[in-house]
Design an enzyme around this catalytic site. Structure first.
Site, PDB file in Angstrom:
ATOM      1  N   ARG A 299      -3.380   8.935  16.365  1.00 53.08           N
ATOM      2  CA  ARG A 299      -2.639   7.752  16.815  1.00 53.08           C
ATOM      3  C   ARG A 299      -2.327   7.818  18.305  1.00 53.08           C
ATOM      4  O   ARG A 299      -2.074   6.806  18.943  1.00 53.08           O
ATOM      5  CB  ARG A 299      -1.369   7.535  16.001  1.00 53.08           C
ATOM      6  CG  ARG A 299      -0.230   8.465  16.301  1.00 53.08           C
ATOM      7  CD  ARG A 299       0.976   8.153  15.423  1.00 53.08           C
ATOM      8  NE  ARG A 299       1.736   7.028  15.932  1.00 53.08           N
ATOM      9  CZ  ARG A 299       2.626   6.346  15.227  1.00 53.08           C
ATOM     10  NH1 ARG A 299       2.829   6.639  13.955  1.00 53.08           N
ATOM     11  NH2 ARG A 299       3.319   5.361  15.746  1.00 53.08           N
TER      12      ARG A 299
ATOM     13  N   LYS B 232       2.306   4.525   1.426  1.00 53.80           N
ATOM     14  CA  LYS B 232       2.486   5.105   2.761  1.00 53.80           C
ATOM     15  C   LYS B 232       2.392   6.615   2.619  1.00 53.80           C
ATOM     16  O   LYS B 232       3.269   7.245   2.026  1.00 53.80           O
ATOM     17  CB  LYS B 232       3.831   4.720   3.371  1.00 53.80           C
ATOM     18  CG  LYS B 232       3.923   5.173   4.826  1.00 53.80           C
ATOM     19  CD  LYS B 232       5.223   4.809   5.470  1.00 53.80           C
ATOM     20  CE  LYS B 232       5.180   5.118   6.961  1.00 53.80           C
ATOM     21  NZ  LYS B 232       4.676   6.466   7.291  1.00 53.80           N
TER      22      LYS B 232
ATOM     23  N   ARG C 271       5.044  -3.027  17.179  1.00 56.88           N
ATOM     24  CA  ARG C 271       5.737  -3.036  15.890  1.00 56.88           C
ATOM     25  C   ARG C 271       6.105  -4.479  15.574  1.00 56.88           C
ATOM     26  O   ARG C 271       7.204  -4.941  15.844  1.00 56.88           O
ATOM     27  CB  ARG C 271       6.984  -2.160  15.945  1.00 56.88           C
ATOM     28  CG  ARG C 271       6.676  -0.675  16.091  1.00 56.88           C
ATOM     29  CD  ARG C 271       7.905   0.178  15.882  1.00 56.88           C
ATOM     30  NE  ARG C 271       7.641   1.568  16.184  1.00 56.88           N
ATOM     31  CZ  ARG C 271       7.091   2.427  15.330  1.00 56.88           C
ATOM     32  NH1 ARG C 271       6.740   2.024  14.127  1.00 56.88           N
ATOM     33  NH2 ARG C 271       6.888   3.669  15.671  1.00 56.88           N
TER      34      ARG C 271
ATOM     35  N   ARG D  44      -2.406   9.929  11.097  1.00 56.52           N
ATOM     36  CA  ARG D  44      -3.148   8.702  11.358  1.00 56.52           C
ATOM     37  C   ARG D  44      -4.522   9.051  11.927  1.00 56.52           C
ATOM     38  O   ARG D  44      -4.644   9.913  12.810  1.00 56.52           O
ATOM     39  CB  ARG D  44      -2.361   7.844  12.348  1.00 56.52           C
ATOM     40  CG  ARG D  44      -2.880   6.417  12.563  1.00 56.52           C
ATOM     41  CD  ARG D  44      -2.444   5.512  11.444  1.00 56.52           C
ATOM     42  NE  ARG D  44      -2.771   4.110  11.714  1.00 56.52           N
ATOM     43  CZ  ARG D  44      -1.899   3.225  12.199  1.00 56.52           C
ATOM     44  NH1 ARG D  44      -0.656   3.591  12.478  1.00 56.52           N
ATOM     45  NH2 ARG D  44      -2.259   1.967  12.388  1.00 56.52           N
TER      46      ARG D  44
ATOM     47  N   LYS E 258       7.269  -1.059   6.821  1.00 58.16           N
ATOM     48  CA  LYS E 258       7.319   0.169   6.016  1.00 58.16           C
ATOM     49  C   LYS E 258       8.652   0.271   5.293  1.00 58.16           C
ATOM     50  O   LYS E 258       9.699  -0.104   5.830  1.00 58.16           O
ATOM     51  CB  LYS E 258       7.078   1.402   6.884  1.00 58.16           C
ATOM     52  CG  LYS E 258       8.049   1.583   8.026  1.00 58.16           C
ATOM     53  CD  LYS E 258       7.623   2.737   8.920  1.00 58.16           C
ATOM     54  CE  LYS E 258       8.516   2.845  10.150  1.00 58.16           C
ATOM     55  NZ  LYS E 258       8.062   3.901  11.079  1.00 58.16           N
TER      56      LYS E 258
ATOM     57  N   GLU F  41       0.831  -1.202   0.000  1.00 54.75           N
ATOM     58  CA  GLU F  41       0.000   0.000   0.000  1.00 54.75           C
ATOM     59  C   GLU F  41       0.867   1.254   0.000  1.00 54.75           C
ATOM     60  O   GLU F  41       1.989   1.242   0.518  1.00 54.75           O
ATOM     61  CB  GLU F  41      -0.882   0.040   1.258  1.00 54.75           C
ATOM     62  CG  GLU F  41      -1.849  -1.105   1.403  1.00 54.75           C
ATOM     63  CD  GLU F  41      -2.599  -1.043   2.723  1.00 54.75           C
ATOM     64  OE1 GLU F  41      -2.277  -0.171   3.562  1.00 54.75           O
ATOM     65  OE2 GLU F  41      -3.507  -1.860   2.933  1.00 54.75           O
TER      66      GLU F  41
END
Length: 507
Positions: free
Chosen positions: A231, A211, A370, A216, A376, A209
């Site tokens: 976020r 970024k 994470r 967020r 990412k 996707e």
């Protein structure tokens, strides 16, 4: 509980690099906390205030009164004092807050003063991050850490989770459930230097996707009522009327979506990040704002009565497609071919976006961690900059020169333009080396900062450039971190501010 006990624990945690030792020290402190104190103790040891912001800046912390001889300050007393300080407003508020801070510090011992000052200044970096703290809560309460992590995900904060765990164990933790209207901690992504390495980690077909360089947004919908959270779980619904209007049109009864809001130019390219940030920071907004925001949704964790947190990525994606039209979804492909993913990455970057996220099709929504499910990939920018000054460190870095002031060369004036600060990327060896080296280059210093001759060149990696009124050049580096020092280069060979400005203006 006395603040002295928290200060002692903080020092113990900062003084060790071992995760197990940190958890043991934190757990012991939590067990000693009295009824009703656990949430505050967790906040303080995490370097946070339960009140978030109370209007105390560095200026209020410079004039420290003589310390008390013996510890007497308790956790409830300090918490009440912080609440009182935060409630001060109106004419004379700055002076009144300073009075209250001075009175509080006057009751603290030297060790307590040091702890409270670092806590108020946001400089309590001791390695007690959420993951370590969650393990400490589990150890203190004698419950599985997985139960703590899940409760924290659903509640959005560790403090109430600690209170429940210490009081009622697993039964208390299982009282936390997903509720539409109450934000959950967002899932985070690990990093990889390239698309190929991201695919090598997942070892399977994956979604790729865009970024976006936006903000967020967790979007909750219930019977036509839309609420939007950041976020950090702060509500910003009133600031995003165009986003609320777009989501309200979706054919859903109740849902919790994960996504991003971003300011786009008429051609679809993104505005600089600070344009988006400024819009989301505005307390109230109109749907006709000159720079509107666009929402892109990329995940769904609840849809019309069904919780999807534990569903695999492919199932959540299918639910998102059913509920959200393509124009409100993040562009993505599903592929097992790293070459196709690399082309998709190049196209995203060419359009002005940050890079891509490579996502496992099997992973559940593991909020607040994470993990390896999302990775990412961003292009890395580097600059050779000059160290202009450096600040003394705290915690594990006490006595070491840590936070670097970075400058680019200005050929027109022969001087340097500051672009920001960083303490990231420094190994213990680099910290020791730069402390010795920068003391040799010192020209003056105050309580916090050592100003040096602009001679030392350091290679800095960063994610982008943004406008910033905080620095003389009007720009700053985003997520700057140290790669290495360049003793082979002189300051005259450092990158120029013009080259940085060209990055800021480029698309």
């Amino acid at each position: 509980m006395l603040i002295a006990e928290i200060a002692r624990t903080s020092g113990e945690v900062a003084g060790t690099s071992g995760r197990k030792a940190k958890v043991t020290a934190l757990a012991a402190c939590l067990r000693a906390a009295g009824p009703g104190e656990a949430a505050t103790v967790v906040a303080y040891l995490s370097g946070e205030l339960p009140q978030r912001q109370i209007g105390v800046g560095y200026a209020s912390l410079r004039a420290v009164p003589p310390p008390a001889a013996e510890p007497s300050l308790t956790v409830p007393e300090v918490d009440a004092a912080f609440t009182e300080i935060g409630a001060v407003s109106g004419a004379g508020s700055v002076a009144r807050r300073r009075e209250l801070v001075t009175a509080l510090l006057g009751r603290a011992t030297r060790a307590e003063q040091d702890f409270l000052i670092r806590l108020l200044a946001g400089e309590l970096r001791q390695g007690a991050l959420d993951g370590v703290m969650a393990e400490a809560i589990a150890a203190a309460a004698g419950v599985p850490s997985a139960e703590v992590r899940r409760a924290a995900m659903l509640r959005g904060a560790l403090g109430p989770v600690a209170t429940a765990a210490l009081a009622d164990g697993v039964d208390g933790l299982r009282e936390f459930t997903l509720e539409v209207g109450r934000p959950v901690k967002p899932m985070l992504a690990a990093s990889a230097p390239s698309v190929e390495e991201a695919f090598a980690k997942l070892k399977a077909e994956a979604a790729v996707e865009w970024k976006l360089d936006g903000v967020r947004a967790q979007v909750h919908v219930r019977d036509g009522d839309v609420r939007v959270f950041t976020r950090t779980l702060d509500e910003i619904t009133a600031r995003l009327p165009e986003v609320v209007a777009a989501v309200r049109e979706l054919p859903v009864r109740d849902a919790v979506f994960d996504g991003e809001v971003i300011a786009l130019r008429p051609d679809g390219a993104p505005h600089p990040f600070q344009v988006t940030a400024a819009r989301t920071a505005t307390r109230t907004a109109k749907a006709t704002e000159p720079v509107p925001l666009t929402v892109f949704l990329f995940d769904v964790v609840h849809l019309d009565g069904d919780d999807l947190l534990d569903a695999p990525g492919a199932e959540r994606s299918a639910a998102l497609v059913r509920a959200v039209p393509e124009n409100l979804r993040i562009p993505r492909i599903v592929t097992a071919d790293p070459a196709a993913a690399k082309d998709f990455f190049a196209d995203a970057v060419a359009r002005g976006h940050e890079g891509v996220l490579v996502k496992s099709l099997d992973t559940p929504y593991t909020a607040g961690r994470r993990g390896a499910g999302w990775i990412k990939v961003k292009p890395r920018h580097t600059l050779d900059l000059v160290v202009l000054a450096v600040e003394w460190g705290h915690g594990r870095r006490q006595g070491l020169l840590s936070n670097l002031h970075l400058g680019a060369r200005d050929p027109e004036t022969g001087g340097f333009v500051m672009l920001g600060k960083t303490f990231k990327g420094l190994t213990d060896e680099l910290l020791a080396w730069q402390t010795e080296k920068l003391r040799e280059l010192a020209v003056r210093e105050d309580d916090w900062t050592v100003h040096v001759r602009p001679e030392l060149v350091v290679e800095i990696a960063f994610d982008g450039v943004q406008q910033s009124p905080r620095y003389p050049g009007g720009i700053a580096l985003r997520f700057a971190r140290v790669l290495r020092y360049r003793p082979d280069k002189t300051a005259a060979e450092a990158d120029t501010v013009q080259s940085v400005l060209s990055l800021a203006s480029g698309r």
